[in-house]
Motif scaffolding. Sequence first.
Motif, PDB file in Angstrom:
ATOM      1  N   HIS A  91      30.128  24.576  32.487  1.00  0.00           N
ATOM      2  CA  HIS A  91      31.160  23.990  32.175  1.00  0.00           C
ATOM      3  C   HIS A  91      32.497  24.246  33.061  1.00  0.00           C
ATOM      4  O   HIS A  91      33.632  24.330  32.679  1.00  0.00           O
ATOM      5  CB  HIS A  91      31.550  24.134  30.847  1.00  0.00           C
ATOM      6  N   GLY A  92      32.179  24.539  34.437  1.00  0.00           N
ATOM      7  CA  GLY A  92      33.148  24.953  35.450  1.00  0.00           C
ATOM      8  C   GLY A  92      33.790  26.164  35.309  1.00  0.00           C
ATOM      9  O   GLY A  92      35.174  26.448  35.764  1.00  0.00           O
ATOM     10  N   VAL A  93      33.413  27.335  34.553  1.00  0.00           N
ATOM     11  CA  VAL A  93      33.656  28.391  34.619  1.00  0.00           C
ATOM     12  C   VAL A  93      33.185  29.337  35.339  1.00  0.00           C
ATOM     13  O   VAL A  93      31.817  29.379  35.564  1.00  0.00           O
ATOM     14  CB  VAL A  93      33.604  28.942  33.031  1.00  0.00           C
ATOM     15  N   GLN A  94      33.968  30.283  36.172  1.00  0.00           N
ATOM     16  CA  GLN A  94      33.264  31.120  37.002  1.00  0.00           C
ATOM     17  C   GLN A  94      34.165  32.551  37.192  1.00  0.00           C
ATOM     18  O   GLN A  94      35.291  32.495  36.611  1.00  0.00           O
ATOM     19  CB  GLN A  94      32.955  30.608  38.406  1.00  0.00           C
ATOM     20  N   TYR A  95      33.718  33.601  37.286  1.00  0.00           N
ATOM     21  CA  TYR A  95      34.271  34.945  37.546  1.00  0.00           C
ATOM     22  C   TYR A  95      34.051  35.026  38.949  1.00  0.00           C
ATOM     23  O   TYR A  95      32.870  34.875  39.603  1.00  0.00           O
ATOM     24  CB  TYR A  95      33.535  35.871  36.973  1.00  0.00           C
ATOM     25  N   ARG A  96      35.297  35.531  39.893  1.00  0.00           N
ATOM     26  CA  ARG A  96      35.400  35.719  41.253  1.00  0.00           C
ATOM     27  C   ARG A  96      35.839  36.830  41.706  1.00  0.00           C
ATOM     28  O   ARG A  96      36.899  37.267  40.964  1.00  0.00           O
ATOM     29  CB  ARG A  96      35.840  34.530  41.617  1.00  0.00           C
ATOM     30  N   TYR A  97      35.224  37.904  42.369  1.00  0.00           N
ATOM     31  CA  TYR A  97      35.842  38.998  42.730  1.00  0.00           C
ATOM     32  C   TYR A  97      36.448  38.823  44.153  1.00  0.00           C
ATOM     33  O   TYR A  97      35.741  38.399  45.178  1.00  0.00           O
ATOM     34  CB  TYR A  97      34.963  40.027  42.763  1.00  0.00           C
ATOM     35  N   ALA A  98      37.584  39.075  44.456  1.00  0.00           N
ATOM     36  CA  ALA A  98      38.305  38.978  45.642  1.00  0.00           C
ATOM     37  C   ALA A  98      39.599  39.801  45.984  1.00  0.00           C
ATOM     38  O   ALA A  98      40.378  39.774  45.098  1.00  0.00           O
ATOM     39  CB  ALA A  98      38.794  37.428  45.754  1.00  0.00           C
ATOM     40  N   GLY A  99      39.383  40.513  46.911  1.00  0.00           N
ATOM     41  CA  GLY A  99      40.754  41.275  47.224  1.00  0.00           C
ATOM     42  C   GLY A  99      40.998  42.268  46.247  1.00  0.00           C
ATOM     43  O   GLY A  99      42.345  42.625  46.079  1.00  0.00           O
ATOM     44  N   GLY A 100      39.946  42.967  45.469  1.00  0.00           N
ATOM     45  CA  GLY A 100      40.370  44.052  44.564  1.00  0.00           C
ATOM     46  C   GLY A 100      40.724  43.005  43.247  1.00  0.00           C
ATOM     47  O   GLY A 100      41.484  43.931  42.345  1.00  0.00           O
ATOM     48  N   ILE A 101      40.706  42.079  43.017  1.00  0.00           N
ATOM     49  CA  ILE A 101      40.879  41.425  41.971  1.00  0.00           C
ATOM     50  C   ILE A 101      39.802  40.417  41.114  1.00  0.00           C
ATOM     51  O   ILE A 101      39.274  39.818  41.892  1.00  0.00           O
ATOM     52  CB  ILE A 101      42.247  40.393  42.089  1.00  0.00           C
ATOM     53  N   LEU A 102      39.721  40.574  39.901  1.00  0.00           N
ATOM     54  CA  LEU A 102      38.765  39.472  39.442  1.00  0.00           C
ATOM     55  C   LEU A 102      39.317  38.458  38.795  1.00  0.00           C
ATOM     56  O   LEU A 102      40.464  38.605  38.260  1.00  0.00           O
ATOM     57  CB  LEU A 102      38.165  40.366  38.083  1.00  0.00           C
ATOM     58  N   PHE A 103      38.934  37.154  38.957  1.00  0.00           N
ATOM     59  CA  PHE A 103      39.516  35.940  38.779  1.00  0.00           C
ATOM     60  C   PHE A 103      38.604  35.544  37.808  1.00  0.00           C
ATOM     61  O   PHE A 103      37.285  35.379  38.107  1.00  0.00           O
ATOM     62  CB  PHE A 103      39.829  35.144  39.792  1.00  0.00           C
ATOM     63  N   ALA A 104      39.294  34.804  36.688  1.00  0.00           N
ATOM     64  CA  ALA A 104      38.451  34.117  35.580  1.00  0.00           C
ATOM     65  C   ALA A 104      38.853  32.632  36.150  1.00  0.00           C
ATOM     66  O   ALA A 104      39.888  32.217  35.599  1.00  0.00           O
ATOM     67  CB  ALA A 104      38.565  34.290  34.358  1.00  0.00           C
TER      68      ALA A 104
END
Length: 187
Positions: A91-104
């Motif tokens: 449903h278009g949800v993802q977790y992404r790790y970039a530059g020391g930050i976790l994005f939801a």
Amino acid sequence: MFGVPLETIVKGHDNYKYRPFGKVAELACGFQGGAGALEAMDSKRGIDPEEYPRLVRQWCDANPNIRKLWYAAEEAAVRAVTQKTTVKLKHGVQYRYAGGILFADLPSGRSLAYVQPQVQIETIRPPGKDPFEKECLSFWGMDQVKKHSCPFRSQSIHEKVDLYFGCLKSLLLVKARFKRGREIRGF
């Protein structure tokens, strides 16, 4: 949750007596709270505190797919941090790790950001059950209960905050369009 049709929980109907129990349970348990959250949300003290554990069990039994969502979200976020990658849910949800930050990343296109996430093994001691170890996620942010701020500056004081997956309110609210999570499959 109570085995009665939702449309019968209206003023004047016998089933209206369930409204305060259901409302408090939905608000507390929907965000992965337990008996303590029920107590905090039961501001009118309309529920006998001895009923809190039973209400939590009833809510959990009535909402198995939301519980599955919590665990799937937790697993995806932990994997994104430990593997420094992107992990997609449905449903278009993802977790992404970039530059020391976790994005939801949410279906709306917005993202929640968790600064300096860390995964550590912690011992969980659920009431009435055997303790167990699991990977837990924390990040640096403002404690939303204490809301610490520095009296000498306009900046907030940040501290290590444990991330529990019921607190991803935006993620759960997105799921409201899927009939409160009842149609979530394959998470």
